[in-house]
Every structure is written in structure tokens, then in C-alpha cells.
Write a protein that holds these residues in place. Structure first.
Motif, PDB file in Angstrom:
ATOM      1  N   UNK A   1     -12.317   1.985  16.535  1.00  0.00           N
ATOM      2  CA  UNK A   1     -13.110   1.354  16.019  1.00  0.00           C
ATOM      3  C   UNK A   1     -11.990   0.328  14.800  1.00  0.00           C
ATOM      4  N   UNK A   2     -12.431  -0.807  14.961  1.00  0.00           N
ATOM      5  CA  UNK A   2     -11.410  -1.531  13.880  1.00  0.00           C
ATOM      6  C   UNK A   2     -12.030  -2.269  12.943  1.00  0.00           C
ATOM      7  N   UNK A   3     -11.776  -2.213  11.581  1.00  0.00           N
ATOM      8  CA  UNK A   3     -12.798  -3.136  10.424  1.00  0.00           C
ATOM      9  C   UNK A   3     -11.791  -3.813   9.712  1.00  0.00           C
ATOM     10  N   UNK A   4     -12.201  -4.735   9.285  1.00  0.00           N
ATOM     11  CA  UNK A   4     -11.439  -5.943   8.677  1.00  0.00           C
ATOM     12  C   UNK A   4     -12.396  -6.784   7.608  1.00  0.00           C
ATOM     13  N   UNK A   5     -12.120  -6.474   6.552  1.00  0.00           N
ATOM     14  CA  UNK A   5     -13.064  -7.192   5.454  1.00  0.00           C
ATOM     15  C   UNK A   5     -12.241  -8.079   4.907  1.00  0.00           C
ATOM     16  N   UNK A   6     -13.082  -9.252   4.374  1.00  0.00           N
ATOM     17  CA  UNK A   6     -12.382 -10.366   3.897  1.00  0.00           C
ATOM     18  C   UNK A   6     -11.549 -10.185   2.767  1.00  0.00           C
ATOM     19  N   UNK A   7     -11.905  -9.133   1.960  1.00  0.00           N
ATOM     20  CA  UNK A   7     -11.103  -8.838   0.578  1.00  0.00           C
ATOM     21  C   UNK A   7      -9.833  -7.967   0.949  1.00  0.00           C
ATOM     22  N   UNK A   8     -10.127  -7.140   2.150  1.00  0.00           N
ATOM     23  CA  UNK A   8      -9.082  -6.134   2.504  1.00  0.00           C
ATOM     24  C   UNK A   8      -8.497  -6.616   4.089  1.00  0.00           C
ATOM     25  N   UNK A   9      -7.840  -7.841   4.120  1.00  0.00           N
ATOM     26  CA  UNK A   9      -7.494  -7.770   5.614  1.00  0.00           C
ATOM     27  C   UNK A   9      -6.072  -7.290   5.495  1.00  0.00           C
ATOM     28  N   UNK A  10      -5.709  -6.530   6.659  1.00  0.00           N
ATOM     29  CA  UNK A  10      -4.685  -6.100   7.056  1.00  0.00           C
ATOM     30  C   UNK A  10      -3.473  -7.095   6.982  1.00  0.00           C
ATOM     31  N   UNK A  11      -2.379  -6.574   6.475  1.00  0.00           N
ATOM     32  CA  UNK A  11      -1.053  -7.089   6.258  1.00  0.00           C
ATOM     33  C   UNK A  11      -0.304  -6.895   7.408  1.00  0.00           C
ATOM     34  N   UNK A  12      -0.257  -6.017   8.168  1.00  0.00           N
ATOM     35  CA  UNK A  12       0.553  -5.686   9.351  1.00  0.00           C
ATOM     36  C   UNK A  12       0.727  -6.754  10.083  1.00  0.00           C
ATOM     37  N   UNK A  13       2.093  -7.249  10.386  1.00  0.00           N
ATOM     38  CA  UNK A  13       2.521  -8.443  11.219  1.00  0.00           C
ATOM     39  C   UNK A  13       2.783  -9.392  10.420  1.00  0.00           C
ATOM     40  N   UNK A  14       2.193  -9.544   9.206  1.00  0.00           N
ATOM     41  CA  UNK A  14       2.592 -10.879   8.328  1.00  0.00           C
ATOM     42  C   UNK A  14       4.131 -10.904   7.909  1.00  0.00           C
ATOM     43  N   UNK A  15       4.634 -11.979   7.852  1.00  0.00           N
ATOM     44  CA  UNK A  15       6.060 -12.189   7.465  1.00  0.00           C
ATOM     45  C   UNK A  15       6.055 -13.030   6.122  1.00  0.00           C
ATOM     46  N   UNK A  16       7.120 -12.604   5.275  1.00  0.00           N
ATOM     47  CA  UNK A  16       7.063 -13.072   3.945  1.00  0.00           C
ATOM     48  C   UNK A  16       8.333 -13.535   3.683  1.00  0.00           C
ATOM     49  N   UNK A  17       8.734 -14.542   2.593  1.00  0.00           N
ATOM     50  CA  UNK A  17       9.758 -14.486   2.274  1.00  0.00           C
ATOM     51  C   UNK A  17       9.620 -13.958   0.572  1.00  0.00           C
ATOM     52  N   UNK A  18      10.421 -12.670   0.461  1.00  0.00           N
ATOM     53  CA  UNK A  18      10.012 -11.756  -0.532  1.00  0.00           C
ATOM     54  C   UNK A  18      11.158 -11.860  -1.542  1.00  0.00           C
ATOM     55  N   UNK A  19      11.081 -11.342  -2.696  1.00  0.00           N
ATOM     56  CA  UNK A  19      12.209 -11.229  -3.581  1.00  0.00           C
ATOM     57  C   UNK A  19      12.624  -9.668  -3.810  1.00  0.00           C
ATOM     58  N   UNK A  20      13.832  -9.185  -3.800  1.00  0.00           N
ATOM     59  CA  UNK A  20      14.043  -7.686  -4.270  1.00  0.00           C
ATOM     60  C   UNK A  20      13.951  -7.653  -5.659  1.00  0.00           C
ATOM     61  N   UNK A  21      13.047  -6.908  -6.185  1.00  0.00           N
ATOM     62  CA  UNK A  21      13.010  -6.515  -7.804  1.00  0.00           C
ATOM     63  C   UNK A  21      13.618  -5.466  -8.044  1.00  0.00           C
ATOM     64  N   UNK A  22      13.918  -4.484  -7.175  1.00  0.00           N
ATOM     65  CA  UNK A  22      14.801  -3.245  -7.547  1.00  0.00           C
ATOM     66  C   UNK A  22      15.420  -2.602  -6.506  1.00  0.00           C
TER      67      UNK A  22
END
Length: 500
Positions: free
Chosen positions: A27-48
Motif C-alpha cells: 500500500x502506497x500513500x501520498x498526502x498533499x502536504x507530505x509528498x515523497x521527495x525520493x527521485x527529486x533533483x535539486x540544485x543545493x548548497x553545501x552548508x557544512x
């Protein structure tokens, strides 16, 4: 094994159930306020950068910074840090030679945020399609899903993917997914073109974000849960895909017509009055998956306890008494438990360390057979699993790859009464707490005339029925009075003792 995919959708939540041979398996569940991030690609910044952990924290625009370990980074030449001296003779594989604070990097989420932990990242970008996975940074690499066991088919796919890479002369590597089995080269080529176009779009978005000096930006988002599920779950064994939302039905048909025409006619719009998940028993299976106890067919049962560190599963004979001997009874119960455990860890999406406490067996042949039954039952689980042998105490340690929260973690929260302990203090324990509190306050309240005990109805009745003699002794000792006040909002552990 025939399977069905059921999709329940509303404006706030999407739920997908995979039914294999009439049994709810996932069973897979995805709520609007808690959508899975897996697979998403970001341009990020190293903070530490954390040399001691060989890891770094990366800002990707979430409440908690994400975590990147050096093992999840592609191999690269050491980088010069701007305006900083180079470390002397540091090995190139140290993270402080690979990243610096303030650097902007392209990262992909491989594990969702779990509890207080931020998402886990990788710099090894991978883009899945229906049949393939594209690896932009792995030149000329060709891989085949380990679930494809036919060596002849593995060789065919390897050859065709190698030919495609050479003919199209593109940078990167390809992995054939399980769904690629017996798929014609023309279909594989269509997937390659789609993936290359997707990657070009991601590169363009990343360049644009860098020009804007964005510290973090989402440059690629995985499709919605219903689309991901038919992309990843539907195969030649899928008999039907049933959707109860007309708009999602239209989206799935359009997606299937373009990318998966073989399953397009298997997608159906559910219009009956009874809710889809109720009609097909998914709601019942979901509720059962949140219970600690799981009954076995013979009368035995499992107790499943999930903690932050690990999950334990205890096997019990229960009411099962067997027919021949205790050893045979235990053996048969453990065999049933092995099948049920495999089903439950997949259904509940239990991950990390899992300790299985089978009932002790004297015969080594029985221990081996139970372990073999467990391994066989877990073969169809898509998650990566490792199992140890059965110890003399009947314990088996296994690990299952965790990429998202389990069903109990997704759907439940700590009990406001027991605060997640799973137990509450007994009435007798609370009674002694109240008496000790009375004695403590009486020594401080020299001029007090009256004590008031505020508690629940059940706790008040218990005190009056079982401890009034003690209460009367306190009244005589302190020359005060004691009265009770019932609060309808207090649970068993809640009480107050006040004086005036």
C-alpha cells in the motif's frame, strides 16, 4: 502471479494498493502536504562539511537540511576551494577535498525525511523511465536488473543497450529495468530519447538557477504517485488497473497511450457506489497492518514492535497445540510465521534492522527449513534484503532497505495517554502517587483546610473503593478534609492535588 493495481484518489490524498493473487501486498500513500521527495533533483548548497563523518549537510529548501555521505558521491577529481589553501597531501577520497561550504551542487534524494532526520542525498543522478534507468555520469555503463534471471535475455538486453549508446553517441550509462524483459529494441530506443530529453531539460534548469544565483531549487520532480505506480508496478502479469477518480483516470490513460500502450486497455474507471478500497478489502488490510498482533492460520500469532532503531517480530504458538509433538508444533508454527513475516514486512514497508524471534527449535534441519522458507517468501519483495542464519536461540537478523516511512509511521502518532510507551501506569500505582503527593503537600500546607483530588471517574472510584482508610488516616494526621472532583477530560494517569 497475477496482480491488480487499485488507485484511490481525492484532493488531499492518493493511495495505491498492489494486489497479488487476491492478497493485498503493498500500500502506497501520498498526502498533499507530505509528498515523497525520493527521485527529486535539486540544485543545493553545501552548508557544512563534516570531515569526522565524511559527510556534508546540504540546503535544498526543506525545513531540515539534507545529508550527503561520501559513499553516495560519484568519484571525481579533488576540487580547489576558492580563497583557501589546499590541504597538504590529503587523499583525494576525503570529503573535504571534494566539497566546500557554500558550493552549489546537483543532488538527488534517495531517502525521504524520517523522523528528525533530513533527506538523504546522492550526486549519482539516475532518471527512470518505463524500461530503463539513465545514468548521466556513468559513461558507457550498461547494467541489467538482478531480477531478470534468464541469461539469454540478459545478454540480449546488454547487447542492445550497448548498441544504442554507441549509435546515438551520448554520454552516460543505462540500466535495463525488470519491465524491459522481452521488449523490442524500438521501444528501448524510445525510452532513451525520452530520458535524454528529460536530462537536457534538467541541465537547462540547473544552469538557469545558477545564473540567478539560487541557493536551492527543485529542478526535477518525480511524477505523482498514481503515475509512478503504473510506471513501476504494472507489467505483463497485471490484469487490471482500477482508478476511482475520473481526472486521474484520464491522466493515466494519456500516459499509458504514449509510453505504455500494452496496458492502456487494462485501465478502468471505477464508478460503483461502494468505495473502491472498502469493496476490495484494502481498508481492512490497512487497519490490520497497524496492529501489533498478526494471527496465523493455525492459531499462532506474531507480535510486531517497531522502534526508531529496529523492528522486532516475535513468533508465538498461541492456541495451536499440534498433533504429534512439541517440536513439530513449533516447526509448523515457524513455517507459517515465515510466510506471514515476508508478507507483513512488505505490506507495512518495514525497513532497517528487523529481528525475528522464532520459537526455539531443537533440530537443525527444522531451523534450516524455516530459514529457507523465509528466504523463498521474500524473493518477490522489491526491496533489497539481507538475512543471517538462525541462531541457537531462534533469532534471525535481517535488513531491508528503507527509502520511505512505514505505514505505522505514515498514519499514526504517539498516543497522548501513554506518550508512545505502549502501556500506562496501573490504577494502584497512580493511587500510591496520589497518596505520596497528599503527604508531601500536607507537610508544606500548615494552614490548609481542604485538599481536592481532581482525577478521572475511574481513578476516583478506585481511590474511594480501595484507599479511603489511608485517606482517613491522612485527614486525622493533618486535621484537614479531602474531597474529590471528577474531570471528564482526564485519562487514567492524569490527576491533580490542590489545597486551600
Amino acid at each position: 502471479m497475477a496482480n491488480e493495481i487499485l488507485i484511490n484518489h481525492c484532493s488531499l490524498e492518493s493511495r495505491v494498493a498492489l494486489i497479488i493473487d487476491d492478497v493485498v501486498s503493498e500500500i502506497f500513500i501520498e498526502r498533499c502536504q507530505d509528498v515523497s521527495l525520493v527521485g527529486n533533483i535539486y540544485l543545493g548548497t553545501v552548508v557544512r562539511v563534516l570531515p569526522g563523518m565524511q559527510a556534508a549537510f546540504v540546503e535544498i529548501g526543506r525545513e531540515r537540511t539534507a545529508f550527503l555521505h561520501i559513499d553516495d558521491m560519484q568519484k571525481a577529481a579533488p576540487m580547489d576551494k576558492p580563497n583557501q589553501p589546499k590541504p597538504k597531501a590529503s587523499p583525494d577520497d576525503l570529503i573535504e577535498r571534494r566539497l566546500y561550504q557554500g558550493e552549489r551542487i546537483l543532488v538527488q534524494v534517495i531517502k525521504d525525511e524520517l523522523g528528525t532526520k533530513g533527506a538523504r542525498l546522492t550526486t549519482n543522478i539516475s532518471l527512470p523511465s518505463r524500461y530503463l534507468v539513465y545514468l548521466p555520469d556513468d559513461d558507457n555503463y550498461v547494467g541489467i536488473s538482478t531480477r531478470l534471471s534468464d541469461q539469454k535475455e540478459r545478454n540480449r538486453l546488454r547487447g542492445e543497450l550497448t548498441t544504442l549508446i554507441q549509435a546515438l553517441n551520448f554520454k552516460g550509462g543505462l540500466i535495463a529495468r525488470t519491465a524491459a524483459e522481452h521488449i523490442a529494441q524500438a521501444k528501448l530506443e524510445e525510452d532513451v530519447y525520452y530520458l535524454l530529453q528529460l536530462w537536457h531539460t534538467i541541465v537547462a534548469r540547473t544552469s538557469s538557477a545558477k545564473l540567478r544565483k539560487a541557493k536551492h531549487e527543485l529542478v526535477y520532480q518525480e511524477p505523482s504517485l498514481p503515475l509512478r505506480c503504473i510506471r513501476d508496478l504494472a507489467n505483463e502479469l497485471t490484469t487490471t488497473i482500477v482508478v476511482d477518480d475520473e481526472m486521474v483516470y484520464g491522466e493515466l490513460r494519456a500516459f499509458a497511450d504514449e509510453f505504455m500502450p500494452a496496458i492502456a486497455d487494462k485501465i478502468h474507471h471505477y464508478t460503483d457506489d461502494a468505495p473502491l478500497f472498502h469493496a476490495r478489502g484494502v481498508e481492512s488490510a490497512l487497519n490490520d497492518a497497524l496492529m501489533k498482533r498478526v494471527d496465523l492460520p493455525s492459531g499462532g500469532y506474531l507480535i510486531i514492535e517497531q522502534t526508531e532503531a529496529m523492528t522486532t517480530i516475535d513468533v508465538n504458538t498461541g492456541s495451536y497445540i499440534g498433533k504429534r509433538s512439541l517440536e513439530e508444533t513449533v516447526y509448523e508454527t515457524n513455517l507459517e510465521a515465515a510466510q506471514s513475516i515476508a508478507h507483513q514486512v512488505r505490506l507495512r514497508n518495514l525497513g532497517g534492522i528487523i529481528i525475528l524471534d522464532f520459537i526455539d527449535m531443537d533440530k537443525s534441519s527444522h531451523r534450516d527449513a524455516v530459514l529457507e522458507a523465509l528466504q523463498s517468501a521474500l524473493e518477490n519483495d522489491p526491496a533489497r534484503i539481507k538475512i543471517t542464519g538462525v541462531s541457537e536461540l531462534g533469532l534471525v537478523e535481517m535488513t531491508r532497505k528503507r527509502t520511505r516511512e512505514s505505514l505505522p509511521q505514515q498514519l499514526c502518532e504517539p498516543c497522548p495517554v501513554c506518550a508512545g510507551r505502549g502501556v500506562i501506569k496501573s490504577k494502584e500505582t497512580i493511587a500510591f502517587d496520589v497518596i505520596r503527593r497528599l503527604l508531601q503537600l500536607s507537610s508544606q500546607a500548615n494552614r490548609a483546610n481542604n485538599f481536592t483530588i481532581i482525577a478521572s471517574q475511574a481513578m476516583t472510584d478506585y481511590l474511594q473503593d480501595n484507599h479511603m482508610n489511608t485517606m482517613n488516616d491522612i485527614i486525622k494526621l493533618t486535621n484537614t478534609t479531602i474531597q474529590f472532583k471528577i474531570s471528564q477530560h482526564y485519562h487514567q494517569e492524569q490527576y491533580e492535588v490542590i489545597f486551600d
